[in-house]
Design a protein around this motif. Sequence first.
Motif, PDB file in Angstrom:
ATOM      1  N   ASP A 102      39.093  29.670  51.758  1.00 27.35           N
ATOM      2  CA  ASP A 102      37.686  30.008  51.936  1.00 27.35           C
ATOM      3  C   ASP A 102      37.109  30.638  50.679  1.00 27.35           C
ATOM      4  N   VAL A 103      36.912  29.830  49.634  1.00 26.16           N
ATOM      5  CA  VAL A 103      36.362  30.315  48.376  1.00 26.16           C
ATOM      6  C   VAL A 103      34.844  30.239  48.434  1.00 26.16           C
ATOM      7  N   ILE A 104      34.183  31.324  48.090  1.00 26.08           N
ATOM      8  CA  ILE A 104      32.723  31.364  48.026  1.00 26.08           C
ATOM      9  C   ILE A 104      32.334  30.881  46.633  1.00 26.08           C
ATOM     10  N   GLU A 105      31.681  29.723  46.584  1.00 23.61           N
ATOM     11  CA  GLU A 105      31.391  29.052  45.313  1.00 23.61           C
ATOM     12  C   GLU A 105      29.993  29.320  44.771  1.00 23.61           C
ATOM     13  N   THR A 106      29.027  29.676  45.637  1.00 23.72           N
ATOM     14  CA  THR A 106      27.640  29.821  45.196  1.00 23.72           C
ATOM     15  C   THR A 106      27.062  31.152  45.676  1.00 23.72           C
ATOM     16  N   LEU A 107      25.962  31.566  45.063  1.00 25.59           N
ATOM     17  CA  LEU A 107      25.278  32.786  45.494  1.00 25.59           C
ATOM     18  C   LEU A 107      24.716  32.635  46.901  1.00 25.59           C
ATOM     19  N   ASP A 108      24.291  31.425  47.272  1.00 22.74           N
ATOM     20  CA  ASP A 108      23.821  31.191  48.645  1.00 22.74           C
ATOM     21  C   ASP A 108      24.944  31.411  49.651  1.00 22.74           C
ATOM     22  N   GLU A 109      26.149  30.952  49.320  1.00 23.48           N
ATOM     23  CA  GLU A 109      27.293  31.175  50.207  1.00 23.48           C
ATOM     24  C   GLU A 109      27.626  32.662  50.291  1.00 23.48           C
ATOM     25  N   LEU A 110      27.509  33.376  49.169  1.00 22.92           N
ATOM     26  CA  LEU A 110      27.745  34.821  49.177  1.00 22.92           C
ATOM     27  C   LEU A 110      26.724  35.513  50.068  1.00 22.92           C
ATOM     28  N   GLU A 111      25.468  35.122  49.954  1.00 23.15           N
ATOM     29  CA  GLU A 111      24.424  35.718  50.790  1.00 23.15           C
ATOM     30  C   GLU A 111      24.705  35.481  52.266  1.00 23.15           C
ATOM     31  N   GLY A 171      44.402  38.214  38.832  1.00 21.61           N
ATOM     32  CA  GLY A 171      43.083  38.363  38.236  1.00 21.61           C
ATOM     33  C   GLY A 171      41.960  37.594  38.903  1.00 21.61           C
ATOM     34  N   ARG A 172      42.254  36.920  40.021  1.00 23.57           N
ATOM     35  CA  ARG A 172      41.207  36.149  40.705  1.00 23.57           C
ATOM     36  C   ARG A 172      40.185  37.094  41.324  1.00 23.57           C
ATOM     37  N   PRO A 173      38.884  36.790  41.155  1.00 21.28           N
ATOM     38  CA  PRO A 173      37.855  37.633  41.752  1.00 21.28           C
ATOM     39  C   PRO A 173      37.698  37.344  43.241  1.00 21.28           C
ATOM     40  N   PHE A 174      37.360  38.403  43.996  1.00 22.51           N
ATOM     41  CA  PHE A 174      37.131  38.240  45.428  1.00 22.51           C
ATOM     42  C   PHE A 174      36.122  39.263  45.918  1.00 22.51           C
ATOM     43  N   VAL A 175      35.536  38.970  47.073  1.00 22.70           N
ATOM     44  CA  VAL A 175      34.671  39.918  47.759  1.00 22.70           C
ATOM     45  C   VAL A 175      35.507  40.535  48.870  1.00 22.70           C
ATOM     46  N   TYR A 193      37.993  34.847  48.255  1.00 21.35           N
ATOM     47  CA  TYR A 193      37.915  34.602  46.825  1.00 21.35           C
ATOM     48  C   TYR A 193      36.534  34.064  46.500  1.00 21.35           C
ATOM     49  N   VAL A 194      36.051  34.378  45.292  1.00 21.24           N
ATOM     50  CA  VAL A 194      34.747  33.907  44.837  1.00 21.24           C
ATOM     51  C   VAL A 194      34.920  33.230  43.482  1.00 21.24           C
ATOM     52  N   SER A 195      33.983  32.349  43.156  1.00 17.72           N
ATOM     53  CA  SER A 195      33.994  31.707  41.844  1.00 17.72           C
ATOM     54  C   SER A 195      33.651  32.742  40.779  1.00 17.72           C
ATOM     55  N   ASN A 196      33.971  32.435  39.541  1.00 19.63           N
ATOM     56  CA  ASN A 196      33.636  33.342  38.446  1.00 19.63           C
ATOM     57  C   ASN A 196      32.127  33.549  38.349  1.00 19.63           C
ATOM     58  N   ASP A 197      31.350  32.497  38.613  1.00 15.22           N
ATOM     59  CA  ASP A 197      29.891  32.600  38.582  1.00 15.22           C
ATOM     60  C   ASP A 197      29.396  33.589  39.638  1.00 15.22           C
ATOM     61  N   VAL A 198      29.925  33.503  40.839  1.00 14.39           N
ATOM     62  CA  VAL A 198      29.533  34.431  41.914  1.00 14.39           C
ATOM     63  C   VAL A 198      29.959  35.849  41.545  1.00 14.39           C
ATOM     64  N   TYR A 199      31.146  36.003  40.984  1.00 15.29           N
ATOM     65  CA  TYR A 199      31.620  37.334  40.589  1.00 15.29           C
ATOM     66  C   TYR A 199      30.687  37.956  39.550  1.00 15.29           C
ATOM     67  N   GLU A 200      30.281  37.180  38.571  1.00 15.06           N
ATOM     68  CA  GLU A 200      29.424  37.694  37.502  1.00 15.06           C
ATOM     69  C   GLU A 200      27.985  37.908  37.943  1.00 15.06           C
ATOM     70  N   ASN A 201      27.459  37.035  38.802  1.00 18.36           N
ATOM     71  CA  ASN A 201      26.033  37.053  39.136  1.00 18.36           C
ATOM     72  C   ASN A 201      25.710  37.590  40.524  1.00 18.36           C
ATOM     73  N   GLY A 202      26.719  37.908  41.317  1.00 18.55           N
ATOM     74  CA  GLY A 202      26.477  38.389  42.675  1.00 18.55           C
ATOM     75  C   GLY A 202      26.639  39.891  42.849  1.00 18.55           C
ATOM     76  N   LYS A 203      26.832  40.597  41.758  1.00 20.46           N
ATOM     77  CA  LYS A 203      27.110  42.038  41.832  1.00 20.46           C
ATOM     78  C   LYS A 203      25.962  42.822  42.466  1.00 20.46           C
ATOM     79  N   ASP A 204      24.720  42.512  42.090  1.00 22.58           N
ATOM     80  CA  ASP A 204      23.588  43.234  42.678  1.00 22.58           C
ATOM     81  C   ASP A 204      23.445  42.930  44.165  1.00 22.58           C
ATOM     82  N   MET A 205      23.702  41.694  44.563  1.00 22.07           N
ATOM     83  CA  MET A 205      23.603  41.334  45.975  1.00 22.07           C
ATOM     84  C   MET A 205      24.640  42.111  46.785  1.00 22.07           C
ATOM     85  N   VAL A 206      25.833  42.238  46.259  1.00 22.78           N
ATOM     86  CA  VAL A 206      26.875  43.002  46.945  1.00 22.78           C
ATOM     87  C   VAL A 206      26.522  44.490  46.945  1.00 22.78           C
TER      88      VAL A 206
END
Length: 91
Positions: free
Chosen positions: A6-15, A52-56, A70-83
């Motif tokens: 269950d890897v979260i690949e996009t900011l929409d999936e993170l939301e 070293g894999r990023p996760f929420v 687990y989250v993609s590197n893009d979600v890890y870098e760009n989803g910090k404010d949403m979290v």
Amino acid sequence: MINDNDVIETLDELETFLRLVENGGLGLENVAGVAGVAGVAGVALATNNSDGRPFVAVLDDNHQLLLGRYVSNDVYENGKDMVRYGTKKPH
């Protein structure tokens, strides 16, 4: 527990994931600071110590891991404010 499938690949999936946590849709108990709070205090972005894999992470009142995805590197870098501040859209 982190599920590799269950890897979260996009900011929409993170939301979507954060909304489920905020609204109690995952059936988790004792999630720290989530219910009734604008931000999601019981959720954090982190990296796995072994590879070293990023996760929420969804944490309980004692800061123990209840659920992780687990989250993609893009979600890890760009989803910090949403979290950090929670989702902004109405529930």
